[in-house]
Each structure stands twice: as C-alpha cells, then as structure tokens.
Write an enzyme that holds these catalytic residues in place. Sequence first.
Site, PDB file in Angstrom:
ATOM      1  N   GLU A 145       5.604  -4.019 -77.925  1.00  0.00           N
ATOM      2  CA  GLU A 145       5.666  -5.419 -78.326  1.00  0.00           C
ATOM      3  C   GLU A 145       6.382  -6.205 -77.251  1.00  0.00           C
ATOM      4  OE1 GLU A 145       7.123  -3.452 -81.084  1.00  0.00           O
ATOM      5  OE2 GLU A 145       5.330  -3.475 -82.355  1.00  0.00           O
ATOM      6  N   TYR A 157       3.031  -5.343 -67.520  1.00  0.00           N
ATOM      7  CA  TYR A 157       2.211  -4.459 -68.364  1.00  0.00           C
ATOM      8  C   TYR A 157       0.722  -4.571 -68.000  1.00  0.00           C
ATOM      9  CZ  TYR A 157       6.556  -4.539 -71.045  1.00  0.00           C
ATOM     10  OH  TYR A 157       7.869  -4.461 -71.410  1.00  0.00           O
TER      11      TYR A 157
HETATM   12  C1  LIG Z   1      10.527  -7.091 -67.293  1.00  0.00           C
HETATM   13  C2  LIG Z   1      11.422  -6.376 -66.297  1.00  0.00           C
HETATM   14  C3  LIG Z   1      11.786  -4.997 -66.815  1.00  0.00           C
HETATM   15  C4  LIG Z   1      10.644  -6.214 -64.952  1.00  0.00           C
HETATM   16  O1  LIG Z   1      11.442  -5.457 -64.066  1.00  0.00           O
HETATM   17  P1  LIG Z   1      11.299  -5.628 -62.480  1.00  0.00           P
HETATM   18  O2  LIG Z   1      12.033  -4.528 -61.839  1.00  0.00           O
HETATM   19  O3  LIG Z   1      11.661  -7.008 -62.081  1.00  0.00           O
HETATM   20  O4  LIG Z   1       9.741  -5.432 -62.313  1.00  0.00           O
HETATM   21  P2  LIG Z   1       8.943  -5.153 -60.958  1.00  0.00           P
HETATM   22  O5  LIG Z   1       9.714  -5.609 -59.770  1.00  0.00           O
HETATM   23  O6  LIG Z   1       8.484  -3.753 -60.987  1.00  0.00           O
HETATM   24  O7  LIG Z   1       7.730  -6.157 -61.163  1.00  0.00           O
HETATM   25  C5  LIG Z   1       6.438  -5.693 -61.478  1.00  0.00           C
HETATM   26  C6  LIG Z   1       5.508  -6.837 -61.709  1.00  0.00           C
HETATM   27  O8  LIG Z   1       5.799  -7.488 -62.934  1.00  0.00           O
HETATM   28  C7  LIG Z   1       5.544  -8.865 -62.797  1.00  0.00           C
HETATM   29  N1  LIG Z   1       6.795  -9.591 -62.941  1.00  0.00           N
HETATM   30  C8  LIG Z   1       8.043  -9.060 -63.109  1.00  0.00           C
HETATM   31  N2  LIG Z   1       8.950 -10.050 -63.273  1.00  0.00           N
HETATM   32  C9  LIG Z   1       8.260 -11.206 -63.219  1.00  0.00           C
HETATM   33  C10 LIG Z   1       8.632 -12.570 -63.322  1.00  0.00           C
HETATM   34  N3  LIG Z   1       9.904 -12.947 -63.508  1.00  0.00           N
HETATM   35  N4  LIG Z   1       7.660 -13.512 -63.228  1.00  0.00           N
HETATM   36  C11 LIG Z   1       6.374 -13.167 -63.026  1.00  0.00           C
HETATM   37  N5  LIG Z   1       5.945 -11.883 -62.912  1.00  0.00           N
HETATM   38  C12 LIG Z   1       6.882 -10.923 -62.996  1.00  0.00           C
HETATM   39  C13 LIG Z   1       4.947  -9.076 -61.407  1.00  0.00           C
HETATM   40  O9  LIG Z   1       3.556  -8.905 -61.518  1.00  0.00           O
HETATM   41  C14 LIG Z   1       5.578  -7.930 -60.650  1.00  0.00           C
HETATM   42  O10 LIG Z   1       4.863  -7.525 -59.535  1.00  0.00           O
HETATM   43  P3  LIG Z   1       5.171  -8.226 -58.081  1.00  0.00           P
HETATM   44  O11 LIG Z   1       6.648  -8.226 -57.874  1.00  0.00           O
HETATM   45  O12 LIG Z   1       4.416  -7.347 -57.136  1.00  0.00           O
HETATM   46  O13 LIG Z   1       4.618  -9.612 -58.187  1.00  0.00           O
HETATM   47  C15 LIG Z   1      12.693  -7.210 -65.979  1.00  0.00           C
HETATM   48  O14 LIG Z   1      12.302  -8.531 -65.654  1.00  0.00           O
HETATM   49  C16 LIG Z   1      13.690  -7.261 -67.120  1.00  0.00           C
HETATM   50  O15 LIG Z   1      14.566  -6.400 -67.230  1.00  0.00           O
HETATM   51  N6  LIG Z   1      13.591  -8.287 -67.973  1.00  0.00           N
HETATM   52  C17 LIG Z   1      14.531  -8.432 -69.120  1.00  0.00           C
HETATM   53  C18 LIG Z   1      14.225  -7.427 -70.195  1.00  0.00           C
HETATM   54  C19 LIG Z   1      12.797  -7.558 -70.679  1.00  0.00           C
HETATM   55  O16 LIG Z   1      12.283  -8.658 -70.873  1.00  0.00           O
HETATM   56  N7  LIG Z   1      12.148  -6.400 -70.913  1.00  0.00           N
HETATM   57  C20 LIG Z   1      10.796  -6.362 -71.420  1.00  0.00           C
HETATM   58  C21 LIG Z   1      10.842  -6.309 -72.893  1.00  0.00           C
HETATM   59  S1  LIG Z   1       9.198  -6.267 -73.581  1.00  0.00           S
END
Ligand SMILES: CC(C)(COP(=O)(O)OP(=O)(O)OC[C@H]1O[C@@H](n2cnc3c(N)ncnc32)[C@H](O)[C@@H]1OP(=O)(O)O)[C@@H](O)C(=O)NCCC(=O)NCCS
Length: 222
Positions: A145, A157
């Site tokens: 979710e 995702y």
């Molecule tokens: C979601 C989360 C885990 C992503 O972690 P991350 O280490 O930044 O992710 P990645 O660097 O591997 O990013 C992978 C891809 O996701 C997408 N993405 C991640 N953060 C993004 C943002 N802020 N805006 C747009 N796209 C994003 C992009 O497609 C990215 O690929 P790219 O960097 O080549 O463009 C992180 O933002 C987080 O901890 N968020 C808070 C907790 C959360 O919301 N968890 C998900 C609950 S469902």
Amino acid sequence: MDEALDRTSLPYRVEKMRVRDIPQVVDIERQSFPSPWPARAYRYEVTQNRLAHYYIATSQVSHEPHDQTEEEPGLLGRLQTWTQRGNEDRRHVVGYCGFWVVAQEAHISTIAVEPRYRRQGIGQFLLVTAIEKAMELDATLVSLEVRVSNLGAQNLYRKYGFRKVGRRPRYYSDNREDALIMTADHITSTAYQRLFRQRRERLLKRLERSASRVREDQGQRS
Ligand SMILES: CC(C)(COP(=O)(O)OP(=O)(O)OC[C@H]1O[C@@H](n2cnc3c(N)ncnc32)[C@H](O)[C@@H]1OP(=O)(O)O)[C@@H](O)C(=O)NCCC(=O)NCCS
C-alpha cells in the site's frame, strides 16, 4: 558467480535486520513517516513474526563529514574513507525494508531510506532484495500500500513492474488519506524476470559507478 549478484564492491550492503539495528531503524522511521512504528513493533517483527522478513541497508564507508561547514554534503564529501568490510561496530544503517509472506503472496510492510541518503539507489537496492527473497520463498506476487500523495515511492515501485490494482479509502489514520494498492504480479514469469534483471543490472552498475567515484576521490586526497 552471476555477475549481477556479485555485490562485494558496492558502497552499500543489504543484510538481515537484527535487534541491535532497531534504534537506528526507528530513528530513520521517525524521519520518514507521520505515524512511525515504535521500536517494539520492529522487535516483534524481527524476533517473533515467522512470516516477516526484514532487511537493512548499511553503508560500507565511513561517515565522518569531510567538510563540517558543508550544509548538504554530497556523496563524495560525506563518504571519506573506506572502512574495513564487516566492521560491525561501525555499521551504519541508511535504510530498511520489510515484508511478510502469506500463501505465495509477499506484502511489503515498510521501506524507508534516511533522508540525506535518498535518490542514490538505496530504495531500489532494498526493493530488489525484497523481491529476490520473495522469489526464493516461492512468492508469485508482491503487493503493498502507498499513499496516493507519495509519488516518489510510486515511481520507485513502477520501475519494478508494480501496477495500481485498487484503492483503500481513508486508509491512513493520521490524515485519512487513501492508499493505493500496487502489485507486481507473476514475478516468476519470463517477462517479469527479464524486466527485473534489467532493472537490477542497471542499478548495480549505478552503485558500482558511485563506489568507483568515492575510491577515486579518496585516491586524490591521500
Ligand atoms: C521512497 C523511498 C524509500 C525511496 O528511497 P530512495 O533511496 O530515495 O530511492 P532510489 O534512490 O532508489 O530511487 C528510485 C526511484 O524512485 C523514484 N523516486 C524516488 N524518490 C523520488 C522522489 N522524491 N520524486 C520522484 N521520484 C522518486 C525515482 O524514479 C528513482 O529513480 P531515479 O533516482 O533514477 O530517478 C524514500 O524516498 C523514503 O524513505 N521515503 C519516506 C518513506 C516512504 O515514503 N516509504 C514508502 C512507503 S510506501
């Protein structure tokens, strides 16, 4: 060895979460979610829930800031010297994820990366690990979710083949926001495996490149 699986030279490592990692996990949790899980929830998941599988990403490099005056130091500035691999005392948790497996369905319960380490591929690295482990455990589908407003996570995702399949109205109690249900179906199919391998390979190359840059940077400084 399958080259894609040789991860010894990457700047991050993904390993099983242990009880002693929980304080760092909870610290990231508080910075990442409006209604954070308490430490006892993680303790239950790690020590008692037999359906649960939790992983942490640790940084393989030291985190003494290169320049204390830098406000938002980049990867190269932050990561000063390579630490000895496996040095337990210095292991620094930069992200984590967890999932439950029930009847061939893996459900991702959480994933988060420490804010200053985001957009470096760690979220993908954790998701890749969760999907790989789910495959090993004979899951055929991965679901989760996500808040409708969490477009960054939805992008992550989608990269790995997740599609929106439903909506849970007012799922999140803090602001009554809806959840999207996203699933990656048929993860054992040839088509999914091809997509997954391509994404994983691209990610591992990206992580390798950033590790090489750190090593070059250190070489120039020493
Ligand atoms: C979601 C989360 C885990 C992503 O972690 P991350 O280490 O930044 O992710 P990645 O660097 O591997 O990013 C992978 C891809 O996701 C997408 N993405 C991640 N953060 C993004 C943002 N802020 N805006 C747009 N796209 C994003 C992009 O497609 C990215 O690929 P790219 O960097 O080549 O463009 C992180 O933002 C987080 O901890 N968020 C808070 C907790 C959360 O919301 N968890 C998900 C609950 S469902």
